[in-house]
Design a protein around this motif. Structure first.
Motif, PDB file in Angstrom:
ATOM      1  N   VAL A 139       0.838  -1.198   0.000  1.00  0.00           N
ATOM      2  CA  VAL A 139       0.000   0.000   0.000  1.00  0.00           C
ATOM      3  C   VAL A 139       0.875   1.251   0.000  1.00  0.00           C
ATOM      4  N   THR A 140       1.927   1.231   0.815  1.00  0.00           N
ATOM      5  CA  THR A 140       2.844   2.373   0.863  1.00  0.00           C
ATOM      6  C   THR A 140       3.515   2.592  -0.487  1.00  0.00           C
ATOM      7  N   GLY A 141       3.975   1.493  -1.090  1.00  0.00           N
ATOM      8  CA  GLY A 141       4.653   1.605  -2.383  1.00  0.00           C
ATOM      9  C   GLY A 141       3.739   2.131  -3.475  1.00  0.00           C
ATOM     10  N   VAL A 142       2.529   1.589  -3.573  1.00  0.00           N
ATOM     11  CA  VAL A 142       1.600   2.032  -4.612  1.00  0.00           C
ATOM     12  C   VAL A 142       1.184   3.480  -4.362  1.00  0.00           C
ATOM     13  N   PHE A 143       0.902   3.821  -3.103  1.00  0.00           N
ATOM     14  CA  PHE A 143       0.526   5.199  -2.770  1.00  0.00           C
ATOM     15  C   PHE A 143       1.626   6.176  -3.185  1.00  0.00           C
TER      16      PHE A 143
END
Length: 490
Positions: A237-241
């Protein structure tokens, strides 16, 4: 004999949750979530969270989790903020180092200490706040929470080592003080006695069968690999965000691809970000499926045959340990259909396995503590029993009765009674977390309509073409209609 002070503290602990026990509250909470009645537990858990007792953090997490699933964003974020305040206090020092409830707290059970929350408690608290901030259109606040989630993951090993050291020191000090308080000599080498019990094949087999925990190998921090405790869901989630916001996504997505090497979504995401590709008209769909394991109590007697000094003087030698009860999936088969495409969902995180790692690390210390408690309590019963027999013999030789024998036998009974009433496993855990997390990535359809299929149940979603989207679904039980949260990125 002055064990009454500790008995009073134990009684206070048993009464701390009011008329309803922690187990009763957790059982009703499970029923509500698994049937999709997300708002039902909010009032009771929020009221319990307002009480400043050792379980306050647990109630804050449970209340916040229910508010999150009821999509009460403002109150969920506020409750999770309060939970984080408690976590920060725990991070400053171990809950075991702070002493617990009452004198010689370690001689009761682990429930005497504040609920500390595990690493996944901290990660999901920040992740859920970040998701709600995303859906509210507050990317800066979401980024802050995702950064905190990452920091909690980085701190996990250090936090566990700190707790283990503090608990061991507290256990030794309280055990010695309890023996002195009861004017009982220490019978033999306590560490050797604990080692004898842990090394007994029959006892170890019982623990392995009931708890799926091997005292010899499970929960060894030095043997853990990152995939044993790193939450790939939070990392992804952090990476995609960050990718969608043009903000340093590569290392996060690289880590996820390494954590879940069979996940084609994670592999594709890293390959594209590594090539400098920017996402366009894409939808990432995350599904939090089922409910994580919860704790149940197992009672077992100390194998007295391994401690030759006890023999006939022991009245009570019971122990209580927690074991994990696995719970059902929300659905077994998941897929996503849109614009003529039909794509499967891939497992991103096995939360059951992450929590089993945390349980194993906890049990490595908890099992030793419970054996130590029982050995010490048994030793005091033995010492008082031996003293009572000696007093009886002296009285017999003198040909007269006396009060020493009766006083010692009453004291022995009192110690055994206190041992029985304080024997309990710590069943506290954040039971709202998912069992597994799955992910799919699909092109945003021209008509804006997507359909997530869960064992035949069809969940209709609507997105605006021309944007990127992150969609979060939560289905805690087969009969529960999913919670849906959606965040749009230009």
């Amino acid at each position: 004999m002055r064990f009454w002070k500790i008995a009073a503290a134990a009684f206070a602990l048993a009464s701390a949750a009011g008329c309803r026990t922690t187990k009763e509250v957790l059982d009703d909470y499970e029923v509500a979530l698994s049937t999709g009645n997300y708002a039902a537990p909010v009032q009771e858990t929020a009221e319990l969270a307002s009480k400043k007792d050792g379980s306050q953090l647990l109630w804050q997490l449970l209340a916040g989790g229910a508010m999150y699933m009821a999509d009460d964003k403002g109150n969920a974020i506020a409750m999770f903020d309060s939970a984080e305040d408690a976590m920060h206090a725990n991070d400053a020092t171990s809950v075991f180092a702070r002493g617990g409830e009452g004198a010689l707290a370690m001689m009761t059970n682990d429930r005497a200490f504040d609920y500390d929350g595990g690493g996944q408690d901290r990660v999901f608290t920040c992740l859920y706040k970040a998701i709600d901030y995303m859906t509210l259109g507050r990317p800066d606040a979401a980024r802050t929470e995702l950064n905190r989630a990452g920091q909690h993951q980085e701190n996990w090993l250090w936090e566990r080592r700190k707790d283990i050291a503090a608990a061991s020191k507290k256990m030794r000090a309280d055990a010695d003080a309890y023996v002195r308080q009861n004017n009982a000599p220490q019978e033999g080498n306590r560490d050797a006695q604990v080692g004898t019990v842990l090394g007994d094949a029959a006892f170890r087999s019982q623990v392995q069968a009931q708890c799926r925990f091997d005292p010899a190998t499970s929960g060894n921090l030095d043997a853990l690999a990152p995939r044993d405790y790193m939450n790939a869901y939070a990392e992804h989630v952090t990476g995609v965000f960050r990718w969608l916001n043009g903000d340093g996504a590569r290392n996060y997505l690289k880590d996820v691809a390494a954590l879940v090497p069979g996940n084609s979504v994670a592999a594709r995401d890293f390959a594209e970000v590594d090539s400098g590709i920017k996402p366009s008209n894409q939808v990432w769909i995350y599904v939090e499926d089922g409910l994580c394991p919860c704790r149940e109590e197992w009672r077992v007697d100390l194998p007295l045959g391994l401690l030759p000094f006890v023999r006939r003087y022991v009245i009570y030698a019971g122990m209580a340990l927690p074991y994990l009860r696995e719970r059902a999936h929300g659905a077994i088969n998941w897929s996503v259909a849109a614009g003529g495409q039909n794509v499967p969902m891939y497992q991103l995180a096995n939360v059951d396995a992450l929590l089993k790692t945390e349980y194993d690390v906890y049990m490595r210390g908890a099992l030793t503590r419970e054996i130590t408690r029982t050995i010490v309590k048994v030793g005091v019963q033995v010492a008082l029993g031996v003293a009572a027999d000696a007093a009886e013999r002296r009285q017999y030789k003198k040909g007269k009765s006396g009060g020493d024998y009766l006083a010692l036998k009453l004291a022995q009974m009192g110690v055994a009674t206190w041992a029985a009433t304080t024997t309990a496993a710590d069943l506290r855990s954040w039971t709202a977390l998912p069992k597994t997390v799955k992910v799919a990535r699909i092109d945003c359809p021209a008509d804006g309509r997507l359909e997530v299929v869960a064992d035949g149940q069809r969940i209709q979603l609507s997105v605006q073409p021309g944007n990127n989207w992150m969609v979060f679904l939560r289905k805690p039980g087969p009969s529960a209609y999913p919670v849906v949260k959606m965040a749009k990125f230009k």
